[in-house]
Design a protein around this motif. Structure first.
Motif, mmCIF file in Angstrom:
data_model
loop_
_atom_site.group_PDB
_atom_site.id
_atom_site.type_symbol
_atom_site.label_atom_id
_atom_site.label_comp_id
_atom_site.label_asym_id
_atom_site.label_seq_id
_atom_site.Cartn_x
_atom_site.Cartn_y
_atom_site.Cartn_z
ATOM 1 N N GLU A 323 40.231 35.018 40.879
ATOM 2 C CA GLU A 323 39.022 35.697 40.394
ATOM 3 C C GLU A 323 37.765 34.871 40.657
ATOM 4 O O GLU A 323 36.729 35.419 41.045
ATOM 5 N N GLU A 324 37.868 33.580 40.459
ATOM 6 C CA GLU A 324 36.706 32.714 40.674
ATOM 7 C C GLU A 324 36.212 32.808 42.119
ATOM 8 O O GLU A 324 34.999 32.827 42.377
ATOM 9 N N LYS A 325 37.136 32.873 43.062
ATOM 10 C CA LYS A 325 36.771 32.892 44.473
ATOM 11 C C LYS A 325 36.355 34.274 44.962
ATOM 12 O O LYS A 325 35.581 34.385 45.930
ATOM 13 N N ARG A 326 36.833 35.329 44.321
ATOM 14 C CA ARG A 326 36.698 36.651 44.929
ATOM 15 C C ARG A 326 35.716 37.608 44.238
ATOM 16 O O ARG A 326 35.115 38.449 44.906
ATOM 17 N N GLU A 328 32.650 37.415 42.599
ATOM 18 C CA GLU A 328 31.221 37.379 42.934
ATOM 19 C C GLU A 328 30.983 37.583 44.423
ATOM 20 O O GLU A 328 30.018 38.250 44.821
ATOM 21 N N ARG A 329 31.844 37.018 45.250
ATOM 22 C CA ARG A 329 31.663 37.154 46.702
ATOM 23 C C ARG A 329 31.748 38.621 47.132
ATOM 24 O O ARG A 329 30.910 39.108 47.885
ATOM 25 N N THR A 330 32.761 39.314 46.662
ATOM 26 C CA THR A 330 32.922 40.715 47.061
ATOM 27 C C THR A 330 31.839 41.602 46.452
ATOM 28 O O THR A 330 31.417 42.584 47.069
ATOM 29 N N ALA A 331 31.384 41.265 45.258
ATOM 30 C CA ALA A 331 30.289 42.031 44.657
ATOM 31 C C ALA A 331 29.037 41.922 45.509
ATOM 32 O O ALA A 331 28.301 42.908 45.690
ATOM 33 N N LYS A 332 28.778 40.745 46.052
ATOM 34 C CA LYS A 332 27.617 40.552 46.921
ATOM 35 C C LYS A 332 27.737 41.399 48.174
ATOM 36 O O LYS A 332 26.755 41.990 48.647
ATOM 37 N N VAL A 333 28.953 41.495 48.728
ATOM 38 C CA VAL A 333 29.174 42.333 49.906
ATOM 39 C C VAL A 333 28.920 43.797 49.576
ATOM 40 O O VAL A 333 28.263 44.514 50.346
ATOM 41 N N ILE A 334 29.413 44.262 48.453
ATOM 42 C CA ILE A 334 29.214 45.657 48.055
ATOM 43 C C ILE A 334 27.726 45.970 47.939
ATOM 44 O O ILE A 334 27.245 46.981 48.463
#
Length: 380
Positions: A323-326, A328-334
């Motif tokens: 969760e820590e790695k994924r 925020e990163r994927t939210a930024k992509v969305i």
């Protein structure tokens, strides 16, 4: 540890390959009755290729792909608005951006799996869980018990909607046709191109074996019956205000090679782990396709989860790492992908005119810099 994966798409299969290589017992359950080599072209960014190299399938994927050196943006008359140079990715990160047929990527994962990993015609209808196990109920009446469940069942994930009922697909405001046809030297060998107008958007990119992948988007209401069953010729007429090559590529594409979908994503979630259930790929973070990152982010999910098991013995620590790695990163992509789509699909002529006037003044390095977070991927 016994791990069950619901969904035999790119994310689910990549997770299965990754975890099997670490010695886990993995079973994949797919609702469809058989492997269906359908789909159009997709982009695999250097970030995803970096991830695939870690599990030993990157070279095969690259061999089935076609390298892109440049991304060009044009107005409806074909006048260049801006350019992104992808060759710097090879220099900085050791990998390149490629296009590949979705079926070829899918097949690469299938061939890397251990025999009998994948079961077809297994539609999940509900899950129950305790502190240590997950019970999966299938439409055919069978029940499977696993230590962990990875839900990789797509944007319409029944598992996500059981756990987070409010998380449903949200329409982006435009519908899209996608197809593959013979290039016949109509598209530059290493260049992906997008054309923008107030009446729609068209993109085209070369693929391996002399093929070209294209997409065509138009703003409309969701599920508009007017656009549900158009022929190649009728689709071409919607985009005939673009340079002739656009109409030509669309109308020379066999009807059976054209896919049509309304474009949707999901609002970013604050968590991907719910007890012993892990959301992965589109089930966790479905995005619009404007950044070509749908497959890439699912691949990253799988590799990060696998790396978590390499680093931690405690399952709770593995899931917290994931969760820590994924998240925020994927939210930024969305968010960024939805913003790019809205900018490209502008219908107002005055606003589009301002966009087209200002866009050429943005240095290519600035455009690439906005995407830098994608390629500076941290998988461990």
């Amino acid at each position: 540890m016994k791990i069950a994966i619901i969904g035999g798409g790119i994310g689910g299969l990549c997770a299965a390959v990754t975890l099997q290589k670490q010695g886990f017992s993995v079973q994949v359950f797919e609702a469809n009755p058989a492997f269906q080599p359908v789909g159009a072209g997709i982009g695999i960014g250097s970030n995803a290729l970096q991830a695939l190299m870690e599990i030993g399938v990157g070279e095969d994927v690259f061999a089935n792909g076609h390298v892109l050196h440049t991304q060009v943006f044009q107005n409806e008359r074909g006048k260049p608005l801006n350019t992104i140079d992808f060759t710097v990715l090879k220099e900085l990160y050791g990998q390149e951006n490629i296009t590949i047929h979705r079926a070829d990527l899918h097949r690469t994962f299938l061939e890397a799996l251990q025999p009998n990993t994948l079961q077809y015609s297994k539609k999940c209808i509900s899950v129950d869980q305790s502190d240590t196990q997950v019970t999966i109920h299938f439409e055919d009446g069978t029940i499977v018990i696993a230590d962990l469940l990875i839900a990789a069942d797509g944007i319409h994930s029944s598992i996500r909607q059981q756990i987070v009922p409010s998380s449903v697909p949200r329409y982006a405001g435009y519908t899209c046709w996608r197809g593959i046809t013979e290039n016949k030297e109509r598209v530059d060998e290493y260049t992906s191109t997008e054309l923008w107008s107030t009446q729609g958007r068209f993109g085209m990119a070369p693929m391996k074996n002399g093929l070209v992948y294209w997409f065509a988007c138009i703003n409309t209401a969701a599920r508009n019956p007017q656009f549900q069953h158009l022929t190649s010729q009728e689709i071409g007429e919607l985009f005939q205000h673009f340079p002739k090559v656009v109409h030509n590529i669309i109308t020379t594409t066999p009807f059976e090679k054209i896919l049509h979908h309304d474009i949707s994503d999901i609002k970013p979630l604050r968590q991907f782990v719910f007890g012993r259930v892990i959301l992965l790929g589109d089930a966790a973070h479905a995005t619009t396709p404007n950044m070509g990152q749908g497959a890439g982010q699912a691949i990253e999910d799988a590799i990060v989860l696998g790396n978590g098991f390499k680093q931690f013995e405690n399952v709770d620590n593995v899931l917290a790492f994931y969760e820590e790695k994924r998240v925020e990163r994927t939210a930024k992509v969305i968010r960024l992908s939805r913003q790019i789509g809205a900018t490209a699909q502008i219908q107002s002529s005055p606003i589009a005119g301002v966009r087209d006037f200002l866009f050429p003044f943005i240095p290519s390095k600035v455009l690439m810099g906005r995407l830098k977070f994608l390629f500076d991927v941290k998988l461990k």
